[in-house]
Design an enzyme around this catalytic site. Structure first.
Site, PDB file in Angstrom:
ATOM      1  N   GLY A   8     -76.561  40.831  12.758  1.00 15.56           N
ATOM      2  CA  GLY A   8     -75.539  41.106  13.774  1.00 15.56           C
ATOM      3  C   GLY A   8     -74.947  42.497  13.592  1.00 15.56           C
ATOM      4  O   GLY A   8     -73.753  42.721  13.796  1.00 15.56           O
ATOM      5  N   GLY A  11     -72.836  44.259  16.440  1.00 21.25           N
ATOM      6  CA  GLY A  11     -71.662  43.588  17.003  1.00 21.25           C
ATOM      7  C   GLY A  11     -70.352  44.249  16.602  1.00 21.25           C
ATOM      8  O   GLY A  11     -70.339  45.337  16.000  1.00 21.25           O
ATOM      9  N   GLN A  12     -69.249  43.562  16.913  1.00 22.13           N
ATOM     10  CA  GLN A  12     -67.920  44.137  16.691  1.00 22.13           C
ATOM     11  C   GLN A  12     -67.687  44.504  15.222  1.00 22.13           C
ATOM     12  O   GLN A  12     -67.254  45.611  14.918  1.00 22.13           O
ATOM     13  CB  GLN A  12     -66.837  43.145  17.151  1.00 22.13           C
ATOM     14  CG  GLN A  12     -65.434  43.734  17.138  1.00 22.13           C
ATOM     15  CD  GLN A  12     -64.341  42.691  16.924  1.00 22.13           C
ATOM     16  OE1 GLN A  12     -64.594  41.511  16.713  1.00 22.13           O
ATOM     17  NE2 GLN A  12     -63.113  43.147  16.967  1.00 22.13           N
ATOM     18  N   ILE A  35     -80.775  41.644  17.282  1.00 22.81           N
ATOM     19  CA  ILE A  35     -81.637  40.853  18.166  1.00 22.81           C
ATOM     20  C   ILE A  35     -82.061  41.727  19.336  1.00 22.81           C
ATOM     21  O   ILE A  35     -81.322  42.649  19.721  1.00 22.81           O
ATOM     22  CB  ILE A  35     -80.942  39.559  18.673  1.00 22.81           C
ATOM     23  CG1 ILE A  35     -79.560  39.874  19.256  1.00 22.81           C
ATOM     24  CG2 ILE A  35     -80.863  38.499  17.591  1.00 22.81           C
ATOM     25  CD1 ILE A  35     -78.927  38.738  20.023  1.00 22.81           C
ATOM     26  N   TYR A 143     -65.719  26.814  18.537  1.00 25.50           N
ATOM     27  CA  TYR A 143     -65.683  27.953  17.604  1.00 25.50           C
ATOM     28  C   TYR A 143     -65.056  27.508  16.276  1.00 25.50           C
ATOM     29  O   TYR A 143     -65.609  27.733  15.200  1.00 25.50           O
ATOM     30  CB  TYR A 143     -64.853  29.077  18.243  1.00 25.50           C
ATOM     31  CG  TYR A 143     -64.682  30.311  17.404  1.00 25.50           C
ATOM     32  CD1 TYR A 143     -65.738  31.193  17.188  1.00 25.50           C
ATOM     33  CD2 TYR A 143     -63.440  30.638  16.849  1.00 25.50           C
ATOM     34  CE1 TYR A 143     -65.566  32.346  16.434  1.00 25.50           C
ATOM     35  CE2 TYR A 143     -63.263  31.789  16.111  1.00 25.50           C
ATOM     36  CZ  TYR A 143     -64.322  32.639  15.903  1.00 25.50           C
ATOM     37  OH  TYR A 143     -64.150  33.780  15.169  1.00 25.50           O
ATOM     38  N   LYS A 147     -66.632  27.018  12.585  1.00 28.27           N
ATOM     39  CA  LYS A 147     -66.122  27.777  11.432  1.00 28.27           C
ATOM     40  C   LYS A 147     -65.765  26.848  10.259  1.00 28.27           C
ATOM     41  O   LYS A 147     -65.998  27.203   9.103  1.00 28.27           O
ATOM     42  CB  LYS A 147     -64.915  28.634  11.831  1.00 28.27           C
ATOM     43  CG  LYS A 147     -65.277  29.833  12.706  1.00 28.27           C
ATOM     44  CD  LYS A 147     -66.289  30.752  12.027  1.00 28.27           C
ATOM     45  CE  LYS A 147     -66.615  31.979  12.834  1.00 28.27           C
ATOM     46  NZ  LYS A 147     -67.759  32.744  12.271  1.00 28.27           N
TER      47      LYS A 147
HETATM   48  N1  SER Z   1     -61.138  37.122  16.998  1.00 27.33           N
HETATM   49  C1  SER Z   1     -61.612  35.760  17.097  1.00 27.33           C
HETATM   50  C2  SER Z   1     -61.436  35.242  18.459  1.00 27.33           C
HETATM   51  O1  SER Z   1     -60.453  35.599  19.072  1.00 27.33           O
HETATM   52  C3  SER Z   1     -60.892  34.880  16.122  1.00 27.33           C
HETATM   53  O2  SER Z   1     -61.401  35.033  14.850  1.00 27.33           O
HETATM   54  O3  SER Z   1     -62.212  34.461  18.902  1.00 27.33           O
END
Ligand code: SER
Length: 320
Positions: A8, A11-12, A35, A143, A147
């Site tokens: 990744g 990514g950010q 990717i 999400y 996690k």
């Molecule tokens: N920055 C993430 C989000 O807002 C949280 O870890 O989904």
């Protein structure tokens, strides 16, 4: 850490972490995994090797690990909270099936693994003020569910197989380099783009809603310092609470207005983002990270705001 794979890398977090790791360990020692469709460009492409590393393809990752004699994997592949709610199956496939593949490759090739957790791993019945390191984790988002599983599966691989897994629970990460996509904390990045462009900011999070945040340079340091920490000192592994600041929208707006007095903000609350934000902590207690591996943030709200405005002005307008 001698040879590192960043999954990744465009990514950010990955785009900046890869560059930072290359500064510390040498460009040729850090492979930028990506990717198709998210190829590295510019400095990221030129600063060292890169390879297609799709977390859903264990054999592909194993081949890279063998070719480059990788001993440390930063596994940053994930969907953020809001977009994950729209694509829960994909969020699971990347976050959990993908993690399983990464951990298997790590087990077979003796790699250490960093896979970020998040403030999203907490839920509505978690204590919201100074959220403890060890507490209730019953999130309502996919999400968050992924996690919590990330933390548990990473701990499981450590206790069962001795895989050196470590992670932090990142708060919202603020950066002027690569914008986040589809997170609940994204507003704290978007507000700076509006301020620098001279636009009115439409805030999707309600007044008074506090969330933990961190400036990206501190986030990168947190990841690297944890992976470099003396394992004998680690009581926890996956994942450590880390924070640098906690604020509601009106506070970051006021801080930006000190430097951009004409800046305007209005509220147009997004119900999904708001319900997610309300289920997350108001402030984290990160004393375990401080005690076990010496974590300390360098940036607070004022210093982060000043740096963001300066750097983003150069990026967007070519001036300070
Ligand atoms: N920055 C993430 C989000 O807002 C949280 O870890 O989904």
């Amino acid at each position: 850490m001698k040879n590192i794979l960043v999954i990744g890398s465009t990514g950010q977090i990955g785009s900046e972490l890869t560059t930072e790791l290359r500064k510390r360990y040498g460009g040729e020692h850090v492979v930028a995994g990506y990717i198709p469709g998210a190829e590295p460009k510019g400095e990221l492409a030129e600063g060292g090797p890169s390879a297609i590393a799709d977390v859903t393809n264990g054999e592909q990752m194993a081949a890279i690990v063998r070719e480059y004699q990788i001993d440390t994997i930063y596994n940053l592949a994930a969907l953020l909270s809001v977009v994950a709610e729209q694509k829960p199956r994909l969020a699971w496939k990347i976050g959990i099936d993908g993690l399983w593949n990464v951990l298997e490759v790590a087990r077979e090739n003796q790699c250490a693994v960093f896979t970020p957790s998040s403030i999203g791993s907490f839920g509505p019945n978690t204590p919201h003020e100074l959220t403890p390191q060890d507490t209730i984790q019953r999130p309502k988002t996919i999400y968050g569910v992924s996690k919590v599983c990330t933390e548990l599966l990473s701990d499981y691989y450590y206790t069962k197989y001795g895989v050196d897994t470590r992670s932090v629970r990142f708060p919202g990460l603020i950066s002027y380099v690569t914008p986040p996509g589809g997170g609940t904390t994204d507003y704290a990045v978007d507000i700076f783009y509006a301020a620098v462009r001279g636009e009115k900011f439409v805030c999707p999070i309600a007044k008074g809603t506090r969330m933990d945040m961190m400036y990206m340079p501190d986030g990168l340091r947190a990841a690297i310092e944890l992976m470099e920490a003396n394992p004998d000192k680690l009581i926890h592994r996956n994942g450590f609470n880390v924070t640098a600041m906690s604020f509601p929208p009106e506070k970051i707006y006021a801080e930006i207005r000190k430097r951009v007095p004409d800046f305007k903000m209005v509220y147009e609350v997004d119900p999904l983002k708001q319900s997610i934000a309300e289920s997350w902590p108001d402030s984290l207690d990160d004393s375990a990270a401080r005690e076990e591996w010496g974590w300390r943030p360098n940036f607070g709200l004022a210093t982060m705001t000043r740096d963001m405005l300066e750097k983003l002005s150069i990026k967007l307008l070519g001036k300070q």
